[in-house]
Design an enzyme around this catalytic site. Structure first.
Site, PDB file in Angstrom:
ATOM      1  N   GLU A   1      -1.686  -1.363  -6.065  1.00 28.04           N
ATOM      2  CA  GLU A   1      -2.640  -0.636  -6.575  1.00 28.04           C
ATOM      3  C   GLU A   1      -2.540   0.173  -7.686  1.00 28.04           C
ATOM      4  O   GLU A   1      -1.454   0.790  -7.905  1.00 28.04           O
ATOM      5  CB  GLU A   1      -3.489   0.403  -5.520  1.00 28.04           C
ATOM      6  CG  GLU A   1      -4.419  -0.536  -4.485  1.00 28.04           C
ATOM      7  CD  GLU A   1      -4.921   0.789  -3.502  1.00 28.04           C
ATOM      8  OE1 GLU A   1      -6.163   0.812  -3.448  1.00 28.04           O
ATOM      9  OE2 GLU A   1      -4.272   1.507  -2.777  1.00 28.04           O
TER      10      GLU A   1
ATOM     11  N   ASP B   1      -2.656   1.459   7.167  1.00 32.23           N
ATOM     12  CA  ASP B   1      -2.006   1.150   6.117  1.00 32.23           C
ATOM     13  C   ASP B   1      -1.779  -0.372   5.806  1.00 32.23           C
ATOM     14  O   ASP B   1      -1.805  -0.941   4.874  1.00 32.23           O
ATOM     15  CB  ASP B   1      -0.881   1.906   5.837  1.00 32.23           C
ATOM     16  CG  ASP B   1      -0.923   3.463   5.962  1.00 32.23           C
ATOM     17  OD1 ASP B   1      -1.767   3.826   5.380  1.00 32.23           O
ATOM     18  OD2 ASP B   1      -0.284   4.119   6.492  1.00 32.23           O
TER      19      ASP B   1
ATOM     20  N   ASP C   1       0.988  -1.130  -0.047  1.00 29.64           N
ATOM     21  CA  ASP C   1      -0.128  -0.217  -0.210  1.00 29.64           C
ATOM     22  C   ASP C   1       0.986   1.353   0.000  1.00 29.64           C
ATOM     23  O   ASP C   1       1.708   1.235   0.828  1.00 29.64           O
ATOM     24  CB  ASP C   1      -0.952   0.010   1.226  1.00 29.64           C
ATOM     25  CG  ASP C   1      -1.781   1.247   1.015  1.00 29.64           C
ATOM     26  OD1 ASP C   1      -2.438   1.405   0.469  1.00 29.64           O
ATOM     27  OD2 ASP C   1      -1.781   2.050   2.258  1.00 29.64           O
TER      28      ASP C   1
END
Ligand SMILES: [Zn+2]
Length: 331
Positions: free
Chosen positions: A160, A242, A76
């Site tokens: 991502e 996170d 992340d």
């Protein structure tokens, strides 16, 4: 910037001779060229901070594939911590820009007071450019170290698929995001995964990685950015924002591999064909120093693995309606 084809320079005994120059360029090499490599193109550049650099482009056919590992990790990316990984590691954001920001502001102010075109103006301009270069070099160096470590230690990395350009439009976060160098981070992971025989999975950016409880799958309605830790209302698990997101990202990535992901033909737009640059050390920059940058030749468009998206099946695997269905439900 000066681009030279093979007819405009000579390559002799590992030295570069430009056409009509008797002496070889006084290059300080950033790394050694692999034996037997002959550069096909040479680019000579002068950057605003007064540094000369020479980029050599050559074909490198060596095999860099690393031994396969079992470890898989979700990553992340963020601001307070640059990355959080699903194995529980957080890497701080070095915030180089913040450190040098004061210095930069002072020098920019001093520049604005100078008469344009004067000697003092030139000196001040150079000072500003040098601070910019310092920030850029430190950032890039840091990102390289980070991505290489991630690639070395993990077989599969899930990230991502972020729209950095859109995020920068948020002015409150723009500097922090640019400073964190997210786009570059993902770009490096992409080509390094290809070189070293690792797998990079990019998941859909609309996947609710932060808001989902990684223990029970419950999704909270809202999770403002300033909330760094939260408790799941369903199973009462305590989450670091996170780290929880990175665990979800890994889960989504694995669902992608299990359910067979579609390969999205995207990203080609933002990918520059420049391949990789190796920067010379950023310290003690002298004005006329020749910095060597070695570029590795590769057809990025063909070789870079495309991003994968979470398919409808994968979304369902994780207990969600796929985004298009969510949309139609709302309508
Ligand atoms: Zn829960």
């Amino acid at each position: 910037m000066l681009n030279l084809r093979s007819s405009a320079f000579t390559w002799k005994n590992g030295q570069v001779y430009l056409a009509k120059c008797a002496e070889a360029l006084p290059i300080r090499w950033s790394r050694q060229l692999p034996p037997g490599c002959v550069p096909s193109t040479i680019t000579v550049k002068l950057d605003p901070s007064g540094r000369w650099s020479v980029c050599l482009r050559f074909n490198d056919n060596r095999d860099f594939q690393l031994k396969p590992l079992k470890k898989r990790v979700g990553v992340d990316v963020g601001i307070s911590s640059l990355i959080a990984t699903s194995d529980g590691t957080k890497v701080n954001n070095p915030k180089y820009f913040n450190k040098l920001y004061k210095k930069l502001r002072l020098s920019q102010k001093s520049l604005s007071r100078k008469t344009k075109g004067s000697n003092n103006y030139q000196k001040a301009r150079l000072k500003v450019a040098r601070i910019h270069a310092k920030i850029k070099d430190s950032r890039l160096d840091y990102t390289h170290k980070l991505t290489t470590q991630l690639i070395r230690e993990n077989q599969t990395i899930v990230v991502e698929d972020l729209a950095v350009k859109n995020m920068v439009k948020n002015h409150k976060l723009a500097r922090a995001i640019s400073d964190a160098n997210w786009g570059e981070l993902v770009r490096q992971l992409e080509y390094k995964a290809e070189w070293y025989g690792r797998e990079l999975i990019k998941i859909d950016r609309y996947f609710p990685s932060s808001k989902r409880c990684s223990e029970c799958g419950y999704v909270v309605d809202k999770l403002p950015l300033d909330i760094r830790e939260w408790d799941c209302p369903e199973c009462a698990a305590h989450h670091d924002r996170d780290l929880n997101a990175s665990i979800n990202i890994l889960a989504a990535g694995l669902a992608v591999s299990v359910c067979g992901a579609t390969v999205r033909p995207e990203g080609s737009k933002s990918r520059r064909a420049g391949a990789m640059k190796q920067k010379a050390p950023s310290s003690d920059v002298k004005e006329s120093r020749a910095v060597t940058q070695v570029q590795r030749r590769e057809d990025v468009k063909q070789r870079t693995p495309r991003g994968r998206v979470v398919t409808s099946a994968a979304w369902r695997h994780l207990g969600f309606a796929p985004p298009d269905e969510q949309l139609s439900l709302k309508l």
